[in-house]
Design an enzyme around this catalytic site. Sequence first.
Site, short mmCIF file in Angstrom:
data_model
loop_
_atom_site.label_atom_id
_atom_site.label_comp_id
_atom_site.label_asym_id
_atom_site.label_seq_id
_atom_site.Cartn_x
_atom_site.Cartn_y
_atom_site.Cartn_z
N SER A 130 -3.15 3.96 -3.78
CA SER A 130 -2.33 2.96 -3.10
C SER A 130 -2.59 1.58 -3.66
CB SER A 130 -2.62 2.97 -1.60
OG SER A 130 -1.85 1.97 -0.95
N LYS A 185 -3.90 9.80 2.44
CA LYS A 185 -2.89 8.90 1.85
C LYS A 185 -1.58 8.95 2.64
CE LYS A 185 -0.98 6.23 -1.34
NZ LYS A 185 0.46 6.43 -1.28
N HIS A 188 -2.10 6.87 5.64
CA HIS A 188 -2.04 5.48 5.17
C HIS A 188 -0.59 5.02 5.08
CE1 HIS A 188 -1.19 2.73 1.83
NE2 HIS A 188 -2.36 2.16 2.04
N ASN A 189 0.26 5.83 4.48
CA ASN A 189 1.66 5.45 4.33
C ASN A 189 2.37 5.37 5.67
OD1 ASN A 189 0.97 5.64 1.62
ND2 ASN A 189 2.86 6.64 1.03
N GLU A 192 1.45 2.21 7.14
CA GLU A 192 2.20 1.20 6.38
C GLU A 192 3.62 1.05 6.94
OE1 GLU A 192 4.31 1.41 2.07
OE2 GLU A 192 2.14 1.80 2.06
#
Length: 484
Positions: A130, A185, A188-189, A192
């Site tokens: 990222s 991940k 995480h997205n 986000e």
Amino acid sequence: MKQASDIGVIGIAVMGENLILNMESKGFRVTAFNRTVDKVTHFVEGRAKGKNIYGALSMEDFIGSLKTPRKVMLMVKAGKPVDDFIETLISHLEKGDIIIDGGNSHFPDTDRRTKYVESKGLLYIGTGVSGGEEGALLGPSIMPGGSPKAWPEVKPIFQAIAAKVDDGVPCCDWVGENGAGHFVKMVHNGIEYGDMQLINEVYQIMKDLLGMTAEEMHEVFKDWNEGELDSYLIEITRDILAFKDEDGVAMVDKILDTAGQKGTGKWTGTVALELGIPLTLITESVFSRCLSALKNERVEASKILTGPKPVFEGDKKAFINQLGYALYAAKVISYAQGYQMMRAAAEEYGWDLNYGSIAVMWRGGCIIRSKFLGNIKEAFDKNPDLANLLLDPFFAKKMADTQIGWRKVISAAVLNGIPVPCLSAGLTYFDGYRTARLPANLLQAQRDYFGAHTYERIDKPRGEFFHTNWTGRGGETSSTTYDV
């Protein structure tokens, strides 16, 4: 005889090219390869010229240029291209060599690929990367998982190229087996998506209710970025609001209000449903993008459907402070839900996730990097078994301090007809989570009434199920109990 490379990278698009340059800048020799070989030539004669980077023009040349155990990193489009390259590489690699997928692959695919590659005597890593173009070049957040035996071989490279936080700790550590890295991940997205939508809702309130210009909003975000809301997304929002087109008009005001997405947010919501985790704020942020895509329908609906005209009455400066409180509080909810989901996944898939370490990986280099990730690390360092971030004393106090402003902002938005799906979803989750007795007793009675689905009683031990013949016409037979 040419010098052997420490690692090879396949795929010279934006991320691949910048990762190669990052690796070379940290003292590693890198071999670059691309299926379209013209890109290799263009790269080595352009940005890579004069650097310790070798451009391979065939797969055989590429493999032959690498030190053993060979480390091959794929920076290609997720899905079939990854599988295709794995098949090609298997026929060229030897036992103990390592294939690394650095794209945005879905974690079940990484689970499958790890098992398959290991069955061929090779090792596999699926890693989230990222930070976008700038992060790839200067230091991204890296979240590797897959074959544990592969980690010692790639650790020196990954931790060298990763972003570093203030104390020099790299934003990269081993996450777990199989698809754990790509799962983290994905979360995480999802966070986000939530962060971005929260900022957008605050922006719309400033614009439509307070009547603020882009320049005025720029000053607010500039101030916020110097305090507790300090983060990458606040920082770039500050800069976007100050950017003007050639005619002096704010560029943001000229951009069509339809948002795109690549699927990782949708994956996060889908997996949350499968795990039974109330990922309400993050999922609502995905739906907000879907609603934005209905631009033509919204324009027509605006001509037919009516609502209140936004009119602000009160202390503008005080309300802007409340907007900051609302943004902070809702942002905490987004992270709390993400961590709750990771905990459920660890239990479901048998992963040993280090939640404090994950916070460190997100503190620098990545899109969601923010000041309070340090507080998240401290929370899990103090209590690795923390069930929910909201229960940590630091964050519990923050929620107590900010929620009045949060509630006032949402009330004002609703009364003035301004949509705030994520701000309100976050507050609804907070109020639900802190409520000892929810109305699910009535819901379970309804299920038992029409489907004999049974219920538990507050005056009986947990685990005992009962059925009532509500109409007098039903029998004593009840449905089996199960949770989805």
